[in-house]
Design a protein around this motif. Sequence first.
Motif, PDB file in Angstrom:
ATOM      1  N   ALA A   1       0.828  -1.200   0.000  1.00  0.00           N
ATOM      2  CA  ALA A   1       0.000   0.000   0.000  1.00  0.00           C
ATOM      3  C   ALA A   1       0.867   1.257   0.000  1.00  0.00           C
ATOM      4  N   ALA A   2       1.924   1.257   0.783  1.00  0.00           N
ATOM      5  CA  ALA A   2       2.832   2.400   0.832  1.00  0.00           C
ATOM      6  C   ALA A   2       3.511   2.624  -0.515  1.00  0.00           C
ATOM      7  N   ILE A   3       3.854   1.538  -1.188  1.00  0.00           N
ATOM      8  CA  ILE A   3       4.455   1.652  -2.522  1.00  0.00           C
ATOM      9  C   ILE A   3       3.464   2.309  -3.476  1.00  0.00           C
ATOM     10  N   GLY A   4       2.218   1.853  -3.440  1.00  0.00           N
ATOM     11  CA  GLY A   4       1.185   2.422  -4.305  1.00  0.00           C
ATOM     12  C   GLY A   4       0.884   3.872  -3.974  1.00  0.00           C
ATOM     13  N   MET A   5       0.826   4.202  -2.686  1.00  0.00           N
ATOM     14  CA  MET A   5       0.547   5.577  -2.270  1.00  0.00           C
ATOM     15  C   MET A   5       1.667   6.527  -2.670  1.00  0.00           C
ATOM     16  N   ALA A   6       2.877   5.998  -2.814  1.00  0.00           N
ATOM     17  CA  ALA A   6       4.004   6.816  -3.252  1.00  0.00           C
ATOM     18  C   ALA A   6       4.017   6.954  -4.779  1.00  0.00           C
ATOM     19  N   GLY A   7       3.033   6.344  -5.442  1.00  0.00           N
ATOM     20  CA  GLY A   7       2.952   6.418  -6.894  1.00  0.00           C
ATOM     21  C   GLY A   7       3.977   5.545  -7.589  1.00  0.00           C
ATOM     22  N   LEU A   8       4.393   4.500  -6.902  1.00  0.00           N
ATOM     23  CA  LEU A   8       5.419   3.609  -7.434  1.00  0.00           C
ATOM     24  C   LEU A   8       4.856   2.224  -7.700  1.00  0.00           C
ATOM     25  N   THR A   9       5.626   1.437  -8.394  1.00  0.00           N
ATOM     26  CA  THR A   9       5.353   0.008  -8.539  1.00  0.00           C
ATOM     27  C   THR A   9       6.638  -0.721  -8.182  1.00  0.00           C
ATOM     28  N   GLN A  10       6.536  -2.008  -7.974  1.00  0.00           N
ATOM     29  CA  GLN A  10       7.730  -2.794  -7.670  1.00  0.00           C
ATOM     30  C   GLN A  10       8.710  -2.741  -8.839  1.00  0.00           C
ATOM     31  N   THR A  11       8.193  -2.719 -10.057  1.00  0.00           N
ATOM     32  CA  THR A  11       9.051  -2.652 -11.239  1.00  0.00           C
ATOM     33  C   THR A  11       9.781  -1.313 -11.307  1.00  0.00           C
ATOM     34  N   LYS A  12       9.084  -0.217 -11.000  1.00  0.00           N
ATOM     35  CA  LYS A  12       9.726   1.104 -11.005  1.00  0.00           C
ATOM     36  C   LYS A  12      10.825   1.171  -9.949  1.00  0.00           C
ATOM     37  N   ILE A  13      10.562   0.608  -8.786  1.00  0.00           N
ATOM     38  CA  ILE A  13      11.562   0.594  -7.719  1.00  0.00           C
ATOM     39  C   ILE A  13      12.794  -0.174  -8.181  1.00  0.00           C
ATOM     40  N   ALA A  14      12.557  -1.316  -8.807  1.00  0.00           N
ATOM     41  CA  ALA A  14      13.672  -2.141  -9.291  1.00  0.00           C
ATOM     42  C   ALA A  14      14.505  -1.387 -10.332  1.00  0.00           C
ATOM     43  N   LYS A  15      13.842  -0.774 -11.294  1.00  0.00           N
ATOM     44  CA  LYS A  15      14.561  -0.055 -12.343  1.00  0.00           C
ATOM     45  C   LYS A  15      15.364   1.102 -11.771  1.00  0.00           C
ATOM     46  N   SER A  16      14.783   1.850 -10.843  1.00  0.00           N
ATOM     47  CA  SER A  16      15.503   3.000 -10.285  1.00  0.00           C
ATOM     48  C   SER A  16      16.686   2.564  -9.425  1.00  0.00           C
ATOM     49  N   ALA A  17      16.633   1.354  -8.882  1.00  0.00           N
ATOM     50  CA  ALA A  17      17.729   0.843  -8.058  1.00  0.00           C
ATOM     51  C   ALA A  17      18.719   0.009  -8.871  1.00  0.00           C
ATOM     52  N   GLY A  18      18.441  -0.166 -10.159  1.00  0.00           N
ATOM     53  CA  GLY A  18      19.325  -0.975 -10.996  1.00  0.00           C
ATOM     54  C   GLY A  18      19.213  -2.460 -10.716  1.00  0.00           C
ATOM     55  N   LEU A  19      18.036  -2.887 -10.304  1.00  0.00           N
ATOM     56  CA  LEU A  19      17.796  -4.292  -9.969  1.00  0.00           C
ATOM     57  C   LEU A  19      16.816  -4.903 -10.949  1.00  0.00           C
ATOM     58  N   GLN A  20      16.692  -6.205 -10.884  1.00  0.00           N
ATOM     59  CA  GLN A  20      15.658  -6.925 -11.629  1.00  0.00           C
ATOM     60  C   GLN A  20      14.369  -6.869 -10.806  1.00  0.00           C
TER      61      GLN A  20
END
Length: 100
Positions: free
Chosen positions: A16-35
């Motif tokens: 829920a916190a990820i969604g409220m921040a306007g993010l997705t798990q995929t966006k988090i991964a890409k911004s961190a250079g992860l899969q």
Amino acid sequence: MTETKQVEWNLHLIKAAIGMAGLTQTKIAKSAGLQAWQVRHGLRGNNLQGAKAIAKAIGVPFRELFPNSYLRGDVEPIRKATESTSAKRHRRTDAMRGAA
């Protein structure tokens, strides 16, 4: 004096916190250079880099977000294959048969 209660984070609150921040798990991964799988596994306690990326993305201290996971410090758990799962299962079955 008012006492603030610390949030007890769980899988659903983190998502829920990820969604409220306007993010997705995929966006988090890409911004961190992860899969993407690393973030998914980090959410469930199986990937340290993914978990750190989630904590950073939603702005919550890592240890607050994952208080009971990743207790070995800054290294990922090393799993040594000392005995196969099926061998353990057979040993346990044999022990139960001997007790009966």
